[in-house]
Design an enzyme around this catalytic site. Structure first.
Site, mmCIF file in Angstrom:
data_model
loop_
_atom_site.group_PDB
_atom_site.id
_atom_site.type_symbol
_atom_site.label_atom_id
_atom_site.label_comp_id
_atom_site.label_asym_id
_atom_site.label_seq_id
_atom_site.Cartn_x
_atom_site.Cartn_y
_atom_site.Cartn_z
ATOM 1 N N THR A 1 -8.966 0.385 1.212
ATOM 2 C CA THR A 1 -9.885 0.917 0.208
ATOM 3 C C THR A 1 -9.725 0.130 -1.093
ATOM 4 O O THR A 1 -8.643 0.069 -1.641
ATOM 5 C CB THR A 1 -9.577 2.402 -0.035
ATOM 6 O OG1 THR A 1 -9.503 3.039 1.228
ATOM 7 C CG2 THR A 1 -10.651 3.056 -0.860
ATOM 8 N N ASN B 1 0.917 8.344 3.467
ATOM 9 C CA ASN B 1 -0.234 7.857 4.226
ATOM 10 C C ASN B 1 0.290 7.050 5.420
ATOM 11 O O ASN B 1 0.950 6.023 5.232
ATOM 12 C CB ASN B 1 -1.098 6.992 3.298
ATOM 13 C CG ASN B 1 -2.330 6.464 3.985
ATOM 14 O OD1 ASN B 1 -2.248 6.007 5.116
ATOM 15 N ND2 ASN B 1 -3.460 6.512 3.322
ATOM 16 N N ARG C 1 -11.376 6.191 9.478
ATOM 17 C CA ARG C 1 -12.446 5.293 9.050
ATOM 18 C C ARG C 1 -13.593 5.285 10.047
ATOM 19 O O ARG C 1 -13.403 5.505 11.241
ATOM 20 C CB ARG C 1 -11.911 3.868 8.924
ATOM 21 C CG ARG C 1 -10.879 3.685 7.846
ATOM 22 C CD ARG C 1 -10.472 2.228 7.785
ATOM 23 N NE ARG C 1 -11.626 1.433 7.412
ATOM 24 C CZ ARG C 1 -11.847 0.966 6.182
ATOM 25 N NH1 ARG C 1 -10.969 1.182 5.225
ATOM 26 N NH2 ARG C 1 -12.921 0.268 5.908
ATOM 27 N N HIS D 1 -6.575 8.319 6.956
ATOM 28 C CA HIS D 1 -7.955 7.928 6.671
ATOM 29 C C HIS D 1 -8.643 7.637 8.003
ATOM 30 O O HIS D 1 -8.347 6.632 8.645
ATOM 31 C CB HIS D 1 -7.945 6.682 5.770
ATOM 32 C CG HIS D 1 -9.310 6.217 5.353
ATOM 33 N ND1 HIS D 1 -9.495 5.135 4.533
ATOM 34 C CD2 HIS D 1 -10.559 6.696 5.637
ATOM 35 C CE1 HIS D 1 -10.795 4.958 4.332
ATOM 36 N NE2 HIS D 1 -11.460 5.881 4.996
ATOM 37 N N HIS E 1 -0.890 2.879 8.319
ATOM 38 C CA HIS E 1 -0.372 1.579 8.738
ATOM 39 C C HIS E 1 0.531 1.669 9.962
ATOM 40 O O HIS E 1 0.750 0.661 10.637
ATOM 41 C CB HIS E 1 0.299 0.858 7.574
ATOM 42 C CG HIS E 1 -0.708 0.421 6.550
ATOM 43 N ND1 HIS E 1 -1.709 -0.479 6.849
ATOM 44 C CD2 HIS E 1 -0.904 0.785 5.261
ATOM 45 C CE1 HIS E 1 -2.459 -0.660 5.779
ATOM 46 N NE2 HIS E 1 -2.002 0.095 4.802
ATOM 47 N N GLU F 1 -8.063 12.004 -7.371
ATOM 48 C CA GLU F 1 -6.974 11.050 -7.127
ATOM 49 C C GLU F 1 -7.333 9.780 -7.884
ATOM 50 O O GLU F 1 -8.336 9.130 -7.571
ATOM 51 C CB GLU F 1 -6.807 10.773 -5.629
ATOM 52 C CG GLU F 1 -5.673 9.775 -5.366
ATOM 53 C CD GLU F 1 -5.333 9.629 -3.879
ATOM 54 O OE1 GLU F 1 -5.449 10.618 -3.112
ATOM 55 O OE2 GLU F 1 -4.943 8.505 -3.499
ATOM 56 N N GLU G 1 -8.534 11.633 4.432
ATOM 57 C CA GLU G 1 -9.387 10.744 3.630
ATOM 58 C C GLU G 1 -10.601 10.404 4.461
ATOM 59 O O GLU G 1 -10.478 10.080 5.652
ATOM 60 C CB GLU G 1 -8.655 9.437 3.316
ATOM 61 C CG GLU G 1 -7.569 9.574 2.292
ATOM 62 C CD GLU G 1 -6.870 8.241 2.062
ATOM 63 O OE1 GLU G 1 -7.321 7.210 2.587
ATOM 64 O OE2 GLU G 1 -5.851 8.258 1.385
ATOM 65 N N HIS H 1 -2.700 4.383 -4.251
ATOM 66 C CA HIS H 1 -3.075 3.017 -3.861
ATOM 67 C C HIS H 1 -2.195 1.979 -4.573
ATOM 68 O O HIS H 1 -2.180 1.888 -5.792
ATOM 69 C CB HIS H 1 -4.539 2.689 -4.147
ATOM 70 C CG HIS H 1 -5.028 1.556 -3.283
ATOM 71 N ND1 HIS H 1 -5.546 1.727 -2.023
ATOM 72 C CD2 HIS H 1 -4.996 0.228 -3.497
ATOM 73 C CE1 HIS H 1 -5.843 0.561 -1.509
ATOM 74 N NE2 HIS H 1 -5.505 -0.366 -2.373
ATOM 75 N N ARG I 1 -10.434 1.708 12.706
ATOM 76 C CA ARG I 1 -9.571 0.535 12.887
ATOM 77 C C ARG I 1 -8.091 0.896 12.987
ATOM 78 O O ARG I 1 -7.315 0.129 13.506
ATOM 79 C CB ARG I 1 -9.788 -0.486 11.772
ATOM 80 C CG ARG I 1 -9.172 -0.134 10.455
ATOM 81 C CD ARG I 1 -9.204 -1.321 9.512
ATOM 82 N NE ARG I 1 -10.573 -1.772 9.267
ATOM 83 C CZ ARG I 1 -11.008 -2.199 8.083
ATOM 84 N NH1 ARG I 1 -10.201 -2.245 7.059
ATOM 85 N NH2 ARG I 1 -12.254 -2.581 7.917
HETATM 86 N N1 PXP Z 1 -4.946 6.921 -1.559
HETATM 87 C C1 PXP Z 1 -6.141 6.502 -1.059
HETATM 88 C C2 PXP Z 1 -7.368 7.275 -1.411
HETATM 89 C C3 PXP Z 1 -6.204 5.388 -0.226
HETATM 90 O O1 PXP Z 1 -7.391 4.988 0.275
HETATM 91 C C4 PXP Z 1 -5.027 4.699 0.106
HETATM 92 C C5 PXP Z 1 -5.079 3.502 0.995
HETATM 93 O O2 PXP Z 1 -5.550 3.803 2.239
HETATM 94 C C6 PXP Z 1 -3.815 5.185 -0.410
HETATM 95 C C7 PXP Z 1 -3.815 6.279 -1.262
HETATM 96 C C8 PXP Z 1 -2.513 4.551 -0.073
HETATM 97 O O3 PXP Z 1 -2.468 3.236 -0.556
HETATM 98 P P1 PXP Z 1 -1.242 2.315 -0.180
HETATM 99 O O4 PXP Z 1 -1.260 2.127 1.293
HETATM 100 O O5 PXP Z 1 -1.502 1.067 -0.951
HETATM 101 O O6 PXP Z 1 0.012 3.023 -0.642
#
Ligand code: PXP
Length: 247
Positions: A110, A7, A54, A52, A10, A160, A79, A200, A58
């Protein structure tokens, strides 16, 4: 072999911290470019890229997603909130998969699974539209029996499991119960014919236990990989996580 979806939200968060007002992410020197990061993740062994988009935009921007769709060499997992606008966007983009997540403007990230029991009709509408377009739907849900049972009925091929509560409890006594809950959920999902992913809060410490959840197909990991990349670079961060997932 457990697959890794990275993901990259960030990386976009970091860019937006400086360039939020710029509005565009091309035509000049704007760093870091999340699409370039995605390419490096793929080269280092990522099996897919997750973003994601959003409602408040953001971090990842529409244009990032279109560029990723055109340039990715693996799979794109989008996402998104379960809204008509995002459904329309996904149908145009045609990613490999969408992951339906809850969204509220106040949260930092999330914070809980999508309540598919409460939002059954919305989820069913969106899943039906994706199925008709050949896009796989994943439902990001807590590992609770009614959620998984309904997910299996809604026609989404993937779930998931939300690992956030487990990750938060990692240094607390509640970890044992949270881990058992994830294992039960994975067993239930697998028995119902669902492909079981998780995500997550997964990091370089808890992965040793997370990887033992039964029937895992793919883990979606963002924050820990992007954070580690500050020290060791994205190539090392991705390849080390991949090794820890599949020692
Ligand atoms: N899976 C989903 C559905 C998420 O919303 C997120 C966070 O955006 C992640 C995985 C990844 O989470 P993390 O950044 O904590 O690894």
């Amino acid at each position: 072999m457990i697959l890794l979806g990275v993901n990259i939200d960030h990386a976009a968060t970091l860019r937006q911290a400086r360039y939020r007002q710029a509005g565009v992410t091309h035509g000049g020197y704007v760093e870091p470019d999340p699409v370039a990061i995605a390419f490096r993740c793929e080269r280092a062994g990522a099996d897919g890229i997750t973003v994601h988009l959003r409602e408040d935009r953001r971090h990842i921007q529409d244009e990032d997603v279109w560029r990723l769709g055109a340039s990715k060499t693996t799979r794109l997992n989008l996402e998104m909130a379960c809204t008509p606008a995002m459904t329309e966007f996904a149908l145009k983009l045609k990613p490999h998969s969408v992951c339906l997540v809850p969204e509220s403007r106040e949260e930092i990230t999330t914070e809980g699974g999508l309540d598919v029991v409460k939002h059954r009709e919305k989820v069913a509408r969106c899943t039906d539209a994706m199925n008709a377009a050949g896009i796989k739907t994943s439902l990001f849900i807590d590992a609770d029996e009614p959620q998984i049972a309904l997910a299996a009925k809604l026609g989404a091929p993937w779930i998931e499991l939300h690992t956030g509560a487990y990750a938060n409890a990692y240094y607390q006594p509640a970890r044992t119960d949270e881990f058992a809950r994830l294992c039960r959920g994975a067993e239930q999902g697998h028995a119902a014919g669902l492909v079981v992913n998780a995500g997550h809060g997964i990091n370089y410490v808890n992965i040793a236990e997370v990887r033992t959840i039964p029937h895992l197909h793919e883990l979606n990991i963002g924050h820990s990989i992007i954070s580690r990349a500050l020290f060791s670079g994205i190539d090392e961060a991705v390849s080390t996580m991949k090794q820890l997932m599949n020692p």
